[in-house]
Design a protein around this motif. Structure first.
Motif, mmCIF file in Angstrom:
data_model
loop_
_atom_site.group_PDB
_atom_site.id
_atom_site.type_symbol
_atom_site.label_atom_id
_atom_site.label_comp_id
_atom_site.label_asym_id
_atom_site.label_seq_id
_atom_site.Cartn_x
_atom_site.Cartn_y
_atom_site.Cartn_z
ATOM 1 N N TYR A 89 25.093 12.092 -20.928
ATOM 2 C CA TYR A 89 24.187 11.883 -22.047
ATOM 3 C C TYR A 89 24.649 12.676 -23.263
ATOM 4 N N TYR A 117 23.528 13.747 -27.365
ATOM 5 C CA TYR A 117 22.315 13.947 -28.148
ATOM 6 C C TYR A 117 22.653 14.118 -29.630
ATOM 7 N N LEU A 170 16.115 19.751 -24.445
ATOM 8 C CA LEU A 170 16.539 18.448 -24.969
ATOM 9 C C LEU A 170 15.583 17.347 -24.518
ATOM 10 N N ASP A 171 15.148 17.414 -23.277
ATOM 11 C CA ASP A 171 14.185 16.418 -22.776
ATOM 12 C C ASP A 171 12.893 16.474 -23.592
ATOM 13 N N ILE A 199 15.056 13.868 -31.394
ATOM 14 C CA ILE A 199 16.473 13.585 -31.156
ATOM 15 C C ILE A 199 16.654 12.217 -30.512
ATOM 16 N N GLU A 200 17.862 11.712 -30.643
ATOM 17 C CA GLU A 200 18.258 10.476 -29.961
ATOM 18 C C GLU A 200 19.121 10.838 -28.760
ATOM 19 N N LYS A 201 18.964 10.081 -27.687
ATOM 20 C CA LYS A 201 19.804 10.295 -26.509
ATOM 21 C C LYS A 201 20.573 9.017 -26.218
ATOM 22 N N LYS A 202 21.884 9.132 -26.083
ATOM 23 C CA LYS A 202 22.719 7.973 -25.797
ATOM 24 C C LYS A 202 23.486 8.192 -24.498
ATOM 25 N N GLU A 212 13.486 15.014 -27.073
ATOM 26 C CA GLU A 212 13.525 13.546 -26.998
ATOM 27 C C GLU A 212 12.109 12.991 -26.857
ATOM 28 N N GLU A 213 11.302 13.669 -26.071
ATOM 29 C CA GLU A 213 9.930 13.224 -25.830
ATOM 30 C C GLU A 213 9.104 13.192 -27.110
ATOM 31 N N TYR A 236 20.517 14.838 -33.520
ATOM 32 C CA TYR A 236 19.273 15.059 -34.258
ATOM 33 C C TYR A 236 19.012 13.881 -35.184
ATOM 34 N N LYS A 237 17.761 13.412 -35.242
ATOM 35 C CA LYS A 237 17.434 12.237 -36.063
ATOM 36 C C LYS A 237 17.404 12.597 -37.548
#
Length: 224
Positions: free
Chosen positions: A219, A221, A196-197, A205-208, A200-201, A223-224
């Protein structure tokens, strides 16, 4: 459901294609035709969204069938699955508007990828009256995610990464915790977080952050 017509003169391969396609969510094979002549009869009165088409066939070959459908102005998409790998055939198929071209023999994973990409594009155009440049890039350039994951960090594996991406795509309307993803993927939370990291990098994906009753953040997650 995406209604599919398989046009293939090899009965065994036609049946394999039919079975494989119907295993994929959102697709149903309406008919199997053994040549272009039979296929033209099938599309006269029946609604077809997508044709899986061979080129080398008796009576009316695949390219001629493709031309005739285009002359009828029918809103039908084509994926060519054929042994024809000469550039003239490929160029003509692209000019006629083929959405993909697979050369036999191929892995069925490649056909699955083609069908899923087609479904994403079709869903996007149906659901949205307007789309932005990023979404257009996905339609015209294709999935650029593969280019971004070619050089994985040490300790990450492409097959595992693709499994996680697939799960996130299938649940992209939801915000998911690493715990939920871990349970569904039968993988450790530590492993899931590393992937997941990475996603995100690279911007997939978005992390909230969500704060619980005890003030400890967790956290989620998507998918964009």
């Amino acid at each position: 459901m995406i209604r599919v017509l398989v046009v293939e003169d090899d009965p065994m391969l036609a049946e394999l294609n039919r079975r494989f396609i119907e295993k994929i969510d959102g697709f149903t094979v309406e008919f199997v035709a053994k040549n272009g002549e039979d296929a033209l009869e099938k599309i006269k009165n029946d609604k077809i969204d997508l044709v899986i088409l061979d080129v080398y066939m008796p009576k009316i070959d695949g390219i001629e069938f493709f031309r005739r459908v285009r002359k009828q102005n029918k809103m039908i998409d084509f994926i060519l699955v054929t042994a024809a790998n000469d550039t003239d055939k490929i160029k003509e198929a692209l000019k006629l508007g083929a959405v993909d071209y697979l050369v036999k023999p191929f892995e069925f994973e490649r056909l699955e990828k083609s069908l899923l990409n087609y479904k994403v594009r079709k869903d996007l155009l149906i659901k949205k009256p307007f789309i932005n440049q990023k979404e257009l890039d996905k339609l015209f350039i294709g999935s650029y995610e593969e280019e971004r994951v070619k050089d994985l960090k040490k300790g990450l594996h492409k097959i595992t990464l693709n499994r996680i991406i697939k799960f996130l795509k299938e649940n992209k309307e939801e915000l998911l915790s690493s715990e939920i993803i871990s349970e569904n993927m039968s993988m450790s939370k530590v492993t899931i977080r590393r992937y997941l990291d990475y996603l995100e990098e690279i911007g997939s994906i978005e992390k909230k952050i969500e704060y619980g009753s005890r003030g400890r953040p967790s956290y989620l997650y998507k998918y964009k």
